[in-house]
Design a protein around this motif. Sequence first.
Motif, PDB file in Angstrom:
ATOM      1  N   VAL A 122      -6.475   5.191  -0.302  1.00 16.13           N
ATOM      2  CA  VAL A 122      -5.547   6.191  -0.838  1.00 16.13           C
ATOM      3  C   VAL A 122      -4.705   5.575  -1.951  1.00 16.13           C
ATOM      4  CG1 VAL A 122      -3.569   7.660  -0.303  1.00 16.13           C
ATOM      5  CG2 VAL A 122      -5.501   7.532   1.290  1.00 16.13           C
ATOM      6  N   TYR A 123      -4.215   4.376  -1.738  1.00 18.13           N
ATOM      7  CA  TYR A 123      -3.423   3.689  -2.756  1.00 18.13           C
ATOM      8  C   TYR A 123      -4.228   3.526  -4.042  1.00 18.13           C
ATOM      9  CZ  TYR A 123      -0.826  -0.157  -4.976  1.00 18.13           C
ATOM     10  OH  TYR A 123      -0.152  -0.958  -5.870  1.00 18.13           O
ATOM     11  N   LEU A 124      -5.474   3.070  -3.912  1.00 21.60           N
ATOM     12  CA  LEU A 124      -6.315   2.900  -5.103  1.00 21.60           C
ATOM     13  C   LEU A 124      -6.587   4.230  -5.793  1.00 21.60           C
ATOM     14  CD1 LEU A 124      -8.949   0.302  -3.846  1.00 21.60           C
ATOM     15  CD2 LEU A 124      -6.894  -0.114  -5.186  1.00 21.60           C
ATOM     16  N   ALA A 125      -6.640   5.294  -5.022  1.00 25.42           N
ATOM     17  CA  ALA A 125      -6.979   6.608  -5.568  1.00 25.42           C
ATOM     18  C   ALA A 125      -5.817   7.302  -6.252  1.00 25.42           C
ATOM     19  CB  ALA A 125      -7.519   7.510  -4.454  1.00 25.42           C
ATOM     20  N   THR A 171      -8.598   8.613   5.910  1.00 25.64           N
ATOM     21  CA  THR A 171      -8.372   8.724   4.469  1.00 25.64           C
ATOM     22  C   THR A 171      -8.251  10.184   4.060  1.00 25.64           C
ATOM     23  OG1 THR A 171      -9.571   6.656   4.045  1.00 25.64           O
ATOM     24  CG2 THR A 171      -9.316   8.182   2.202  1.00 25.64           C
ATOM     25  N   ALA A 172      -9.167  11.015   4.566  1.00 27.27           N
ATOM     26  CA  ALA A 172      -9.114  12.448   4.253  1.00 27.27           C
ATOM     27  C   ALA A 172      -7.826  13.068   4.777  1.00 27.27           C
ATOM     28  CB  ALA A 172     -10.329  13.146   4.870  1.00 27.27           C
ATOM     29  N   ARG A 173      -7.378  12.663   5.950  1.00 24.61           N
ATOM     30  CA  ARG A 173      -6.140  13.185   6.521  1.00 24.61           C
ATOM     31  C   ARG A 173      -4.941  12.830   5.630  1.00 24.61           C
ATOM     32  NH1 ARG A 173      -5.962  13.868  11.775  1.00 24.61           N
ATOM     33  NH2 ARG A 173      -7.223  12.015  12.223  1.00 24.61           N
ATOM     34  N   ASP A 174      -4.897  11.584   5.165  1.00 26.51           N
ATOM     35  CA  ASP A 174      -3.802  11.144   4.299  1.00 26.51           C
ATOM     36  C   ASP A 174      -3.774  11.954   3.004  1.00 26.51           C
ATOM     37  OD1 ASP A 174      -2.154   9.667   2.425  1.00 26.51           O
ATOM     38  OD2 ASP A 174      -2.375   7.903   3.681  1.00 26.51           O
ATOM     39  N   LEU A 175      -4.934  12.137   2.390  1.00 28.49           N
ATOM     40  CA  LEU A 175      -5.004  12.898   1.136  1.00 28.49           C
ATOM     41  C   LEU A 175      -4.586  14.350   1.349  1.00 28.49           C
ATOM     42  CD1 LEU A 175      -8.379  11.429  -0.141  1.00 28.49           C
ATOM     43  CD2 LEU A 175      -6.120  10.972  -1.120  1.00 28.49           C
ATOM     44  N   ALA A 176      -4.993  14.936   2.486  1.00 22.68           N
ATOM     45  CA  ALA A 176      -4.604  16.310   2.792  1.00 22.68           C
ATOM     46  C   ALA A 176      -3.104  16.412   3.017  1.00 22.68           C
ATOM     47  CB  ALA A 176      -5.361  16.807   4.023  1.00 22.68           C
ATOM     48  N   THR A 177      -2.531  15.421   3.680  1.00 22.11           N
ATOM     49  CA  THR A 177      -1.084  15.416   3.927  1.00 22.11           C
ATOM     50  C   THR A 177      -0.308  15.374   2.626  1.00 22.11           C
ATOM     51  OG1 THR A 177      -1.431  14.308   6.054  1.00 22.11           O
ATOM     52  CG2 THR A 177       0.775  14.178   5.105  1.00 22.11           C
ATOM     53  N   ARG A 178      -0.897  14.780   1.595  1.00 22.72           N
ATOM     54  CA  ARG A 178      -0.248  14.707   0.290  1.00 22.72           C
ATOM     55  C   ARG A 178      -0.422  15.990  -0.526  1.00 22.72           C
ATOM     56  NH1 ARG A 178       0.881   9.215  -1.108  1.00 22.72           N
ATOM     57  NH2 ARG A 178       0.199   7.849   0.597  1.00 22.72           N
ATOM     58  N   GLY A 179      -1.165  16.959   0.026  1.00 24.36           N
ATOM     59  CA  GLY A 179      -1.282  18.255  -0.618  1.00 24.36           C
ATOM     60  C   GLY A 179      -2.562  18.511  -1.373  1.00 24.36           C
ATOM     61  N   ALA A 180      -3.503  17.558  -1.357  1.00 28.36           N
ATOM     62  CA  ALA A 180      -4.757  17.754  -2.079  1.00 28.36           C
ATOM     63  C   ALA A 180      -5.660  18.752  -1.363  1.00 28.36           C
ATOM     64  CB  ALA A 180      -5.497  16.427  -2.221  1.00 28.36           C
ATOM     65  N   LYS A 181      -6.514  19.411  -2.126  1.00 25.73           N
ATOM     66  CA  LYS A 181      -7.662  20.086  -1.540  1.00 25.73           C
ATOM     67  C   LYS A 181      -8.663  18.991  -1.212  1.00 25.73           C
ATOM     68  CE  LYS A 181     -11.403  23.373  -2.479  1.00 25.73           C
ATOM     69  NZ  LYS A 181     -11.974  24.351  -3.459  1.00 25.73           N
ATOM     70  N   VAL A 182      -9.117  18.908   0.037  1.00 27.41           N
ATOM     71  CA  VAL A 182      -9.974  17.812   0.463  1.00 27.41           C
ATOM     72  C   VAL A 182     -11.330  18.339   0.894  1.00 27.41           C
ATOM     73  CG1 VAL A 182     -10.252  15.902   2.071  1.00 27.41           C
ATOM     74  CG2 VAL A 182      -7.991  16.431   1.170  1.00 27.41           C
ATOM     75  N   CYS A 216       0.798  -1.227   0.000  1.00 29.88           N
ATOM     76  CA  CYS A 216       0.000   0.000   0.000  1.00 29.88           C
ATOM     77  C   CYS A 216       0.832   1.279   0.000  1.00 29.88           C
ATOM     78  CB  CYS A 216      -0.919   0.021   1.221  1.00 29.88           C
ATOM     79  SG  CYS A 216      -2.084  -1.351   1.311  1.00 29.88           S
ATOM     80  N   GLU A 217       2.134   1.138   0.084  1.00 28.50           N
ATOM     81  CA  GLU A 217       2.962   2.331   0.185  1.00 28.50           C
ATOM     82  C   GLU A 217       3.086   3.030  -1.166  1.00 28.50           C
ATOM     83  OE1 GLU A 217       3.826   3.449   3.007  1.00 28.50           O
ATOM     84  OE2 GLU A 217       3.229   1.673   4.148  1.00 28.50           O
ATOM     85  N   THR A 218       2.868   4.331  -1.181  1.00 32.40           N
ATOM     86  CA  THR A 218       3.046   5.129  -2.385  1.00 32.40           C
ATOM     87  C   THR A 218       3.381   6.554  -1.967  1.00 32.40           C
ATOM     88  OG1 THR A 218       1.994   5.921  -4.428  1.00 32.40           O
ATOM     89  CG2 THR A 218       0.553   5.596  -2.529  1.00 32.40           C
ATOM     90  N   ASN A 219       4.298   7.186  -2.693  1.00 35.42           N
ATOM     91  CA  ASN A 219       4.737   8.533  -2.324  1.00 35.42           C
ATOM     92  C   ASN A 219       4.140   9.607  -3.223  1.00 35.42           C
ATOM     93  OD1 ASN A 219       6.072   8.041  -4.676  1.00 35.42           O
ATOM     94  ND2 ASN A 219       8.149   8.208  -3.832  1.00 35.42           N
ATOM     95  N   VAL A 220       3.040   9.296  -3.899  1.00 31.70           N
ATOM     96  CA  VAL A 220       2.413  10.245  -4.821  1.00 31.70           C
ATOM     97  C   VAL A 220       1.959  11.496  -4.076  1.00 31.70           C
ATOM     98  CG1 VAL A 220       0.453  10.609  -6.371  1.00 31.70           C
ATOM     99  CG2 VAL A 220       1.674   8.412  -6.387  1.00 31.70           C
TER     100      VAL A 220
END
Length: 303
Positions: A248-251, A34-45, A10-14
């Motif tokens: 997150v990985y699937l997304a 999930t929302a926290r992970d996406l936000a940490t990656r820089g997305a608008k959530v 499941c690890e990805t650095n995208v």
Amino acid sequence: MYLRDEFKNCETNVRLHGKVALVTGATSGLGLETARDLATRGAKVIIASRNPGKLETAKRDIIQTSGNENVIARQMDFESLASVRRFAHETIATEPRLDILINNVGAIGLEDKLTENNLQLMMQVNYFGAFLLTFLLFPLMKSSAPSRIVNISSLALLFGDINFDHMNDVGRYSNVGLYCNAKLATVLFTAEMNRRVNGSGVNVYSMDPGLIKSEILRNIDDDIWKSLLNNFVRIFGRSTDRVAKMPVYLAVDPNLKNFSGSHFRDCMEFYSHWSVNDTVLTKQLWDISKKLVNIVDEEDWEY
């Protein structure tokens, strides 16, 4: 060692700067993480849930822990299709793009009754609401392509039953049975949508998160059963922050671009149900779902 190996795929650095992600049921549990992970990656959530107070608390939590202030909280109640439509229309009106949709809402223990939309409550919250939201947001996601949809299902789908004459009957199925039916409908909807939008640049996946330490049992009325089941989940359930790596990985992971329509568990392709290959059944479910959520000509991108 077991947990570390369990999620090794499941690890990805995208990174997601410039991307917009929407997570439903995002005030606690898997949705929040999930929302926290996406936000940490820089997305608008965009986080969606029915409770305004919990939404604001979750928003503050995500901003504080991710360092990303671009978090939007919007109310949506899957018990009302009018609420889903308002949410979708507001999102389309205010967001120039939508790159990721995580359909995470799930509930068990809801009352066995019909909603104002004449749908069985458990089926509407666990399936029909997500179907409608996804259908309405597809044109925005297509214009944002490449984009991805992740539908959260469950191993419970193996015990599901799709009977078009009785999908919304009150008093026919147990509460658990209705949950199983909805989760089976979710993977069939995923498979059929993939066939219909192939080539659009929108990929759609379903996944089984396994047993999670979550609040999904909070609506069960029987206090004894609720206590026993909650204790079981606390002991044997997987932590939500680790399980959140899956959606997150699937997304986001580029290696999955050719796996649209597939079902996953622990970030590996996984068996779902024999009926996903029954195109007559999946087409019928799609058509009946459109009818039951009252898709009108102005909303119908297949029309």
